[in-house]
Design a protein around this motif. Structure first.
Motif, PDB file in Angstrom:
ATOM      1  N   PHE A  38     -31.883  26.435  36.662  1.00  0.00           N
ATOM      2  CA  PHE A  38     -32.131  25.127  36.069  1.00  0.00           C
ATOM      3  C   PHE A  38     -31.182  24.101  36.662  1.00  0.00           C
ATOM      4  O   PHE A  38     -30.051  24.410  37.013  1.00  0.00           O
ATOM      5  CB  PHE A  38     -31.934  25.181  34.552  1.00  0.00           C
ATOM      6  N   LYS A  39     -31.657  22.886  36.769  1.00  0.00           N
ATOM      7  CA  LYS A  39     -30.802  21.775  37.155  1.00  0.00           C
ATOM      8  C   LYS A  39     -30.270  21.176  35.863  1.00  0.00           C
ATOM      9  O   LYS A  39     -31.035  20.717  35.026  1.00  0.00           O
ATOM     10  CB  LYS A  39     -31.586  20.741  37.960  1.00  0.00           C
ATOM     11  N   TRP A  40     -28.966  21.212  35.702  1.00  0.00           N
ATOM     12  CA  TRP A  40     -28.353  20.765  34.455  1.00  0.00           C
ATOM     13  C   TRP A  40     -28.128  19.268  34.469  1.00  0.00           C
ATOM     14  O   TRP A  40     -27.593  18.720  35.407  1.00  0.00           O
ATOM     15  CB  TRP A  40     -27.014  21.471  34.237  1.00  0.00           C
ATOM     16  N   ARG A  41     -28.553  18.617  33.428  1.00  0.00           N
ATOM     17  CA  ARG A  41     -28.166  17.229  33.198  1.00  0.00           C
ATOM     18  C   ARG A  41     -27.756  17.119  31.738  1.00  0.00           C
ATOM     19  O   ARG A  41     -28.038  16.161  31.045  1.00  0.00           O
ATOM     20  CB  ARG A  41     -29.287  16.264  33.574  1.00  0.00           C
ATOM     21  N   HIS A  42     -27.129  18.214  31.301  1.00  0.00           N
ATOM     22  CA  HIS A  42     -26.759  18.328  29.894  1.00  0.00           C
ATOM     23  C   HIS A  42     -25.594  17.409  29.547  1.00  0.00           C
ATOM     24  O   HIS A  42     -24.816  17.016  30.407  1.00  0.00           O
ATOM     25  CB  HIS A  42     -26.413  19.767  29.545  1.00  0.00           C
ATOM     26  N   SER A  43     -25.510  17.097  28.285  1.00  0.00           N
ATOM     27  CA  SER A  43     -24.390  16.298  27.807  1.00  0.00           C
ATOM     28  C   SER A  43     -23.531  17.108  26.849  1.00  0.00           C
ATOM     29  O   SER A  43     -22.556  16.612  26.344  1.00  0.00           O
ATOM     30  CB  SER A  43     -24.907  15.040  27.099  1.00  0.00           C
ATOM     31  N   GLY A  44     -23.904  18.352  26.620  1.00  0.00           N
ATOM     32  CA  GLY A  44     -23.134  19.171  25.702  1.00  0.00           C
ATOM     33  C   GLY A  44     -23.420  20.640  25.908  1.00  0.00           C
ATOM     34  O   GLY A  44     -24.241  21.030  26.735  1.00  0.00           O
ATOM     35  N   THR A  45     -22.720  21.433  25.127  1.00  0.00           N
ATOM     36  CA  THR A  45     -22.847  22.876  25.209  1.00  0.00           C
ATOM     37  C   THR A  45     -23.091  23.418  23.813  1.00  0.00           C
ATOM     38  O   THR A  45     -22.545  22.920  22.836  1.00  0.00           O
ATOM     39  CB  THR A  45     -21.553  23.493  25.796  1.00  0.00           C
ATOM     40  N   ALA A  46     -23.925  24.444  23.738  1.00  0.00           N
ATOM     41  CA  ALA A  46     -24.198  25.122  22.475  1.00  0.00           C
ATOM     42  C   ALA A  46     -24.179  26.617  22.723  1.00  0.00           C
ATOM     43  O   ALA A  46     -24.212  27.068  23.877  1.00  0.00           O
ATOM     44  CB  ALA A  46     -25.555  24.691  21.913  1.00  0.00           C
ATOM     45  N   ALA A  47     -24.117  27.380  21.629  1.00  0.00           N
ATOM     46  CA  ALA A  47     -24.127  28.841  21.743  1.00  0.00           C
ATOM     47  C   ALA A  47     -24.958  29.421  20.608  1.00  0.00           C
ATOM     48  O   ALA A  47     -24.981  28.872  19.506  1.00  0.00           O
ATOM     49  CB  ALA A  47     -22.702  29.375  21.679  1.00  0.00           C
ATOM     50  N   VAL A  48     -25.658  30.494  20.904  1.00  0.00           N
ATOM     51  CA  VAL A  48     -26.413  31.221  19.889  1.00  0.00           C
ATOM     52  C   VAL A  48     -26.019  32.692  19.969  1.00  0.00           C
ATOM     53  O   VAL A  48     -25.553  33.166  21.009  1.00  0.00           O
ATOM     54  CB  VAL A  48     -27.941  31.072  20.044  1.00  0.00           C
ATOM     55  N   LEU A  49     -26.237  33.396  18.851  1.00  0.00           N
ATOM     56  CA  LEU A  49     -25.862  34.792  18.781  1.00  0.00           C
ATOM     57  C   LEU A  49     -27.095  35.647  18.539  1.00  0.00           C
ATOM     58  O   LEU A  49     -27.758  35.519  17.513  1.00  0.00           O
ATOM     59  CB  LEU A  49     -24.845  34.990  17.661  1.00  0.00           C
ATOM     60  N   VAL A  50     -27.440  36.477  19.532  1.00  0.00           N
ATOM     61  CA  VAL A  50     -28.504  37.462  19.403  1.00  0.00           C
ATOM     62  C   VAL A  50     -27.849  38.637  18.677  1.00  0.00           C
ATOM     63  O   VAL A  50     -27.040  39.357  19.257  1.00  0.00           O
ATOM     64  CB  VAL A  50     -29.050  37.895  20.782  1.00  0.00           C
ATOM     65  N   LEU A  51     -28.160  38.780  17.390  1.00  0.00           N
ATOM     66  CA  LEU A  51     -27.447  39.735  16.542  1.00  0.00           C
ATOM     67  C   LEU A  51     -28.258  41.002  16.276  1.00  0.00           C
ATOM     68  O   LEU A  51     -29.366  40.932  15.751  1.00  0.00           O
ATOM     69  CB  LEU A  51     -27.134  39.090  15.194  1.00  0.00           C
ATOM     70  N   LEU A  52     -27.685  42.130  16.618  1.00  0.00           N
ATOM     71  CA  LEU A  52     -28.273  43.425  16.328  1.00  0.00           C
ATOM     72  C   LEU A  52     -27.573  44.012  15.113  1.00  0.00           C
ATOM     73  O   LEU A  52     -26.358  43.866  14.951  1.00  0.00           O
ATOM     74  CB  LEU A  52     -28.116  44.361  17.520  1.00  0.00           C
ATOM     75  N   CYS A  53     -28.355  44.674  14.258  1.00  0.00           N
ATOM     76  CA  CYS A  53     -27.801  45.314  13.073  1.00  0.00           C
ATOM     77  C   CYS A  53     -28.634  46.553  12.778  1.00  0.00           C
ATOM     78  O   CYS A  53     -29.679  46.770  13.402  1.00  0.00           O
ATOM     79  CB  CYS A  53     -27.810  44.357  11.884  1.00  0.00           C
ATOM     80  N   GLU A  54     -28.178  47.356  11.848  1.00  0.00           N
ATOM     81  CA  GLU A  54     -28.953  48.523  11.448  1.00  0.00           C
ATOM     82  C   GLU A  54     -29.421  48.313  10.019  1.00  0.00           C
ATOM     83  O   GLU A  54     -28.624  48.068   9.117  1.00  0.00           O
ATOM     84  CB  GLU A  54     -28.123  49.791  11.538  1.00  0.00           C
ATOM     85  N   VAL A  55     -30.728  48.372   9.824  1.00  0.00           N
ATOM     86  CA  VAL A  55     -31.328  48.226   8.504  1.00  0.00           C
ATOM     87  C   VAL A  55     -32.343  49.350   8.328  1.00  0.00           C
ATOM     88  O   VAL A  55     -33.221  49.523   9.174  1.00  0.00           O
ATOM     89  CB  VAL A  55     -32.004  46.841   8.335  1.00  0.00           C
ATOM     90  N   GLY A  56     -32.216  50.098   7.248  1.00  0.00           N
ATOM     91  CA  GLY A  56     -33.137  51.203   6.990  1.00  0.00           C
ATOM     92  C   GLY A  56     -33.137  52.236   8.095  1.00  0.00           C
ATOM     93  O   GLY A  56     -34.184  52.817   8.394  1.00  0.00           O
TER      94      GLY A  56
END
Length: 183
Positions: free
Chosen positions: A7-25
């Motif tokens: 990608f060609k960046w023309r961003h004005s900021g930075t963000a972060a997300v969390l791909v979260l793994l867990c154990e359920v059942g």
């Protein structure tokens, strides 16, 4: 990174997300959230916990802070195990850094109801089921990505969240009986 994903960046900021793994059942699951419908930005959408980085804040710190603010999951309960290539948001104003985390221990959430309507926890195997996804064009790029169903009829995972999820699923081992569509 593949050529079609540079990608060609023309961003004005930075963000972060969390791909979260867990154990359920007894199943490895993915933890997402359905945003509160009253939010002016992305209300009612399914997304990963995360948000904009504060000045001088690392992507990892921002993802952990936002996860605590949104889901009440303390930093001590999450182990960061990986990082994916950053991607732009739709307006190309943010460079979004996806991190991969594992929830250690029981899933004890305290949702911030101002931001989060509910937690969405789905077994990882759900995303490999062909009936749980459909392909749609992605932005103005010459590629298609899946959108995914959730456990709530009509509520889908799409857009940037689906793009990040697809990349994540391509990077981990698929169950022997499942295949992912290739780009």
């Amino acid at each position: 990174m593949p050529a079609h994903m540079r990608f060609k960046w023309r961003h004005s900021g930075t963000a972060a997300v969390l791909v979260l793994l867990c154990e359920v059942g007894g199943q490895v699951s993915l933890l997402l959230e359905e945003r509160n419908n009253r939010l002016s930005s992305h209300g009612g959408e399914v997304c990963f916990a995360g948000g904009k980085c504060e000045p001088g804040e690392s992507a990892e710190r921002a993802a952990l802070r936002e996860t605590f603010e949104e889901l009440g999951l303390p930093e001590s309960a999450v182990e960061i195990v990986g990082e994916m290539h950053p991607v732009p948001n739709k307006a190309n104003t943010l460079q979004v850094h996806p991190l991969v985390g594992v929830v250690r221990g029981p899933l004890d959430l305290r949702l911030n109801r101002d931001e989060v309507h509910r937690a969405v926890v789905l077994p990882l195997a759900h995303f490999y089921d062909p009936a749980a996804r459909s392909l749609v064009p992605f932005r103005s790029l010459d590629i298609s990505i899946p959108t995914y169903t959730t456990d709530k009829p009509g509520l889908r995972i799409w857009g940037l969240t689906a793009f990040i999820l697809y990349e994540f699923l391509c990077r981990i081992a698929a169950p022997a009986s499942a295949t992912l569509p290739r780009l």
